[in-house]
Scaffold this active site. Structure first.
Site, PDB file in Angstrom:
ATOM      1  N   HIS A  29    -121.661 -22.809 -32.343  1.00  0.00           N
ATOM      2  CA  HIS A  29    -122.461 -23.968 -31.949  1.00  0.00           C
ATOM      3  C   HIS A  29    -123.832 -23.504 -31.467  1.00  0.00           C
ATOM      4  CE1 HIS A  29    -118.233 -25.124 -31.620  1.00  0.00           C
ATOM      5  NE2 HIS A  29    -118.609 -26.383 -31.782  1.00  0.00           N
ATOM      6  N   HIS A  69    -118.575 -25.112 -25.651  1.00  0.00           N
ATOM      7  CA  HIS A  69    -118.813 -24.828 -27.070  1.00  0.00           C
ATOM      8  C   HIS A  69    -120.127 -24.079 -27.260  1.00  0.00           C
ATOM      9  CE1 HIS A  69    -120.531 -28.799 -26.130  1.00  0.00           C
ATOM     10  NE2 HIS A  69    -121.497 -28.461 -26.955  1.00  0.00           N
ATOM     11  N   GLY A 157    -120.621 -34.995 -23.807  1.00  0.00           N
ATOM     12  CA  GLY A 157    -119.176 -35.017 -23.972  1.00  0.00           C
ATOM     13  C   GLY A 157    -118.451 -34.795 -22.656  1.00  0.00           C
ATOM     14  N   ASN A 186    -129.215 -34.683 -24.494  1.00  0.00           N
ATOM     15  CA  ASN A 186    -129.841 -34.579 -25.814  1.00  0.00           C
ATOM     16  C   ASN A 186    -129.490 -35.737 -26.743  1.00  0.00           C
ATOM     17  OD1 ASN A 186    -127.262 -34.016 -26.915  1.00  0.00           O
ATOM     18  ND2 ASN A 186    -127.528 -31.811 -26.630  1.00  0.00           N
ATOM     19  N   HIS A 260    -125.301 -29.086 -34.186  1.00  0.00           N
ATOM     20  CA  HIS A 260    -124.342 -28.979 -33.086  1.00  0.00           C
ATOM     21  C   HIS A 260    -123.344 -27.848 -33.300  1.00  0.00           C
ATOM     22  CE1 HIS A 260    -121.359 -30.152 -30.042  1.00  0.00           C
ATOM     23  NE2 HIS A 260    -120.458 -29.929 -30.984  1.00  0.00           N
ATOM     24  N   SER A 380     -94.695 -39.424  -0.167  1.00  0.00           N
ATOM     25  CA  SER A 380     -93.634 -39.294  -1.163  1.00  0.00           C
ATOM     26  C   SER A 380     -93.451 -37.853  -1.611  1.00  0.00           C
ATOM     27  CB  SER A 380     -93.950 -40.171  -2.385  1.00  0.00           C
ATOM     28  OG  SER A 380     -93.952 -41.537  -2.039  1.00  0.00           O
ATOM     29  N   GLU A 407    -105.043 -37.535 -10.542  1.00  0.00           N
ATOM     30  CA  GLU A 407    -104.185 -36.383 -10.820  1.00  0.00           C
ATOM     31  C   GLU A 407    -104.897 -35.319 -11.648  1.00  0.00           C
ATOM     32  OE1 GLU A 407    -101.544 -39.994 -10.314  1.00  0.00           O
ATOM     33  OE2 GLU A 407    -103.332 -39.515 -11.500  1.00  0.00           O
ATOM     34  N   PHE A 433     -96.260 -37.702 -13.804  1.00  0.00           N
ATOM     35  CA  PHE A 433     -97.708 -37.634 -13.954  1.00  0.00           C
ATOM     36  C   PHE A 433     -98.214 -36.213 -14.225  1.00  0.00           C
ATOM     37  CE2 PHE A 433     -97.382 -41.492 -11.062  1.00  0.00           C
ATOM     38  CZ  PHE A 433     -97.326 -42.365 -12.137  1.00  0.00           C
ATOM     39  N   HIS A 457     -89.853 -36.343  -7.477  1.00  0.00           N
ATOM     40  CA  HIS A 457     -89.240 -37.426  -8.249  1.00  0.00           C
ATOM     41  C   HIS A 457     -89.023 -36.952  -9.686  1.00  0.00           C
ATOM     42  CE1 HIS A 457     -90.827 -39.266  -4.665  1.00  0.00           C
ATOM     43  NE2 HIS A 457     -90.238 -40.422  -4.920  1.00  0.00           N
ATOM     44  N   HIS A 469     -91.405 -44.055 -14.603  1.00  0.00           N
ATOM     45  CA  HIS A 469     -91.581 -43.042 -13.577  1.00  0.00           C
ATOM     46  C   HIS A 469     -90.505 -41.955 -13.628  1.00  0.00           C
ATOM     47  CE1 HIS A 469     -94.545 -45.792 -12.121  1.00  0.00           C
ATOM     48  NE2 HIS A 469     -94.780 -45.092 -11.027  1.00  0.00           N
ATOM     49  N   ARG A 516     -85.992 -36.575  -5.460  1.00  0.00           N
ATOM     50  CA  ARG A 516     -86.135 -37.642  -4.477  1.00  0.00           C
ATOM     51  C   ARG A 516     -84.875 -37.752  -3.627  1.00  0.00           C
ATOM     52  NH1 ARG A 516     -84.757 -43.245  -4.203  1.00  0.00           N
ATOM     53  NH2 ARG A 516     -86.268 -44.459  -2.978  1.00  0.00           N
TER      54      ARG A 516
END
Length: 658
Positions: A29, A69, A157, A186, A260, A380, A407, A433, A457, A469, A516
């Site tokens: 690039h 890049h 990006g 750019n 690019h 939790s 997260e 998650f 959990h 979940h 849990r």
């Protein structure tokens, strides 16, 4: 310092190396390095505090090329400023096997590469973590030892990626004024003009986050330098919008998407050389220009010497050095052993998320670099203990971070904290998650960073919250990542051992998959050995010759222990193998694995998918676990519904040995 004419030639040296290396590799690039050469020259000549001869100086400024890049930009800068391992031969071997100059910058390949970038947005989010670490260490050990900036070059990006939104919001809220981002504005992406896909008001967006936003002509080095000076004078993080022309210097391709991600071609390179007044052969830098750049690389030597003098006189020197070394294995092992012995004396039935909290309580007093947090699930995840204080813009010395519902941003920032040095980050969220964190978890593993992910959990055992979940595929997916330890402890003892092992793994990140629901303690007796460190072991042996081996992790260890008792009543000798970390078990020698697993038929039990177990299950062995998604119901009903019960294990064992 170099005059304006010489500085322009210095910037053109970056352009020449970029277009020549990409052309030689027939891959890469060239556009971004050519477009940001002027801004980078201004940054390195006028502001970056570094010493190329001492790349690990703790109080150096950090430079992150988020737009990874454009890797030839950082490779050119490292070579020109005199980093010893970035030779011209490395530049010539751009993108070749074994070269330090990989397609995207990789941490550990060469001095001066502070983080692995390429997946857009990760670098800017890592930089937020670095800026957090800088403020945290300064608050703990003093500005005379820690007083530096984190600079980022990011592109369109990077700012489009969702993780940049999370990270930028976090940085503004925390008032990380030592973070300065140069935005390569750019207006070009791979598909063409950025107006194809975005109409964001970037200035208003970052101002809303609480950032200072400045603008300048990215090809006017004096203007860029003045903007950086203004940024350094503000207590907010700063975004400097550098309006640039991608591929500047290539007369037919500059300003287009065509520059690019592809070599310019010999004809365009010849025209670019003429356009830039660069008459030198490929990979040749004139002595005066190289000398000017090498002077830039040596300028920080005096600042480093002054820092060394302050360090020698500092009352915080010993504590600071210990934090930067960050090896507290012996006191952690002693603290964990004391906690395990207390458990042996008074066994406890605990959810492993609660057991994790108790392990943190034991470890934190002897591991001062532990830097915890959670993505809005503190109560939790059980990630905070009484000894923690909150890290925020009013108390950077705090040891616990409220990351908010971010997260991905949390995971990326933790990578930055670990890379900066001086702190060991851990962060909590629900296991499901992990998907939001996965790109950064993968980079933790790729970079060999000790980042600890507390994922609670961990199965259908969370109950009524249902399949949205309930992680079922996540253990298999995480175990598929190289250089990642995925722990799923089965009781409070294994949880403490998992923490100890994760902290001892200096070049490997860890997942702690925690329950849990409450789990009965099955470990007792002599607690001297960290059995979890071997990945798997015989938790409960049988009285006679083994007829069946029951293998389980986490909450299912209790299920197979119950099944073992029923089988014994029926005259069937079963051994129970606890497998808190398949990854570590796979690393043990063949004899150990054979001794643990035996030759009898095997049944593996886990409230997840089978995929990651297949390597130790033979054709006639069996698996009891999940085959699809979970459901919303109380925990006991779910385990019965999905057939993950002691009765199911007994039935399978009886059938298998018949």
């Amino acid at each position: 310092m170099p005059n304006s004419s010489q500085r322009q030639t210095m910037a053109n040296a970056i352009r020449a190396l970029a277009m020549d290396a990409v052309q030689a590799a027939n891959s890469g690039h060239p556009g971004m390095p050519m477009g940001m050469a002027d801004a980078a020259t201004a940054l390195f000549c006028d502001h970056m505090k570094f010493d190329a001869a001492s790349p690990d100086w703790p109080d150096r400024d950090r430079f992150v090329l988020s737009a990874g890049h454009g890797s030839m930009l950082i490779y050119a800068l490292l070579h020109l400023t005199g980093y010893q391992d970035m030779t011209i031969e490395e530049i010539r071997n751009f993108r070749q096997l074994g070269a330090r100059t990989a397609g995207h910058p990789e941490f550990g390949h060469a001095d001066g590469i502070e983080t692995t970038t390429g997946p857009l947005g990760q670098g800017i989010a890592n930089a937020v973590g670095m800026a957090m670490a800088e403020r945290h260490l300064a608050a703990r050990y003093g500005d005379d030892l820690v007083d530096h900036h984190t600079y980022v070059i990011a592109g369109d990006g990077c700012l489009m990626e969702g993780v940049s939104h999370e990270a930028a919001s976090m940085a503004g809220h925390m008032k990380l004024g030592r973070l300065i981002v140069l935005f390569d504005d750019n207006s070009i992406s791979i598909d063409g003009s950025t107006d194809l896909t975005t109409s964001d008001d970037t200035v208003s967006r970052f101002e809303a986050y609480g950032w200072q936003v400045l603008g300048c002509d990215g090809h006017d080095m004096d203007a860029v330098s003045a903007a950086i000076s203004a940024a350094k004078g503000d207590d907010r993080p700063s975004l400097i919008c550098c309006k640039t022309i991608i591929g500047l210097g290539a007369p037919n391709k500059q300003g287009t998407s065509g520059v690019h991600g592809a070599p310019l071609g010999d004809a365009e390179i010849a025209l670019a050389r003429e356009n830039l007044g660069w008459t030198h052969p490929a990979f040749e830098i004139p002595a005066d220009i190289l000398g000017a750049w090498r002077s830039v690389g040596a300028t920080g030597a005096s600042a480093r010497k002054a820092w060394q003098d302050r360090h020698a006189a500092s009352q915080h020197r010993a504590a600071f050095d210990a934090a930067m070394k960050n090896d507290f294995d012996q006191p952690v092992a002693a603290a964990v052993l004391a906690w395990k012995e207390a458990l042996a004396s008074t066994p406890q039935k605990l959810a492993t998320r609660v057991a994790s909290q108790k392990a943190i309580e034991a470890i934190l007093p002897v591991c001062p670099t532990l830097f915890g947090g959670s993505a809005d699930l503190t109560g939790s995840n059980n990630t905070r203990v009484a000894a923690h204080s909150i890290f925020d813009h009013e108390n950077y010395a705090g040891t616990y971070i409220h990351y908010g519902v971010r997260e991905h941003g949390m995971a990326a920032a933790m990578n930055g904290i670990a890379l900066h040095g001086g702190a060991t980050p851990y962060g909590g969220t629900f296991m499901v998650f992990a998907d939001y964190c996965r790109p950064s978890i993968r980079l933790s593993a790729l970079m060999g960073q000790r980042v600890i992910y507390v994922m609670t959990h961990d199965s259908i055992g969370l109950g009524e919250d249902g399949p949205t979940h309930q992680p079922v595929e996540h253990l298999a997916a995480l175990r598929a990542i190289p250089n990642l330890l995925t722990f799923r402890p089965g009781d409070a003892v294994e949880t403490a051992e998992a923490w100890q092992t994760a902290l001892e793994a200096k070049t490997t990140p860890s997942i702690l998959a925690l329950s849990r629901q409450g789990l009965a303690q099955f470990r007792s007796g002599d607690m001297t050995e960290n059995k979890t460190a071997k990945g798997g072991y015989i938790a409960v042996d049988c009285d006679g010759p083994r007829q069946i081996t029951l293998i389980a992790s986490g909450s299912e260890v209790g299920i197979v222990i119950a099944a073992q008792k029923t089988l014994a009543e029926r005259g069937i000798q079963a051994a129970v193998v606890s497998m808190p970390c398949l990854d570590l078990f796979a690393m043990q020698d063949a004899r150990y694995r054979s001794d643990v697993l035996g030759t009898a038929p095997r049944i593996a039990v886990e409230a997840g998918l089978r995929q990651s177990w297949d390597w130790l299950l033979r054709d006639n062995d069996s698996f009891i676990g999940m085959r699809g998604f979970g459901a919303s119901a109380p925990i006991d009903d779910l385990y019965t519904h999905f057939g993950i019960t002691a009765a199911a294990v007994v039935a399978a064992a009886t059938s298998q040995i018949a």
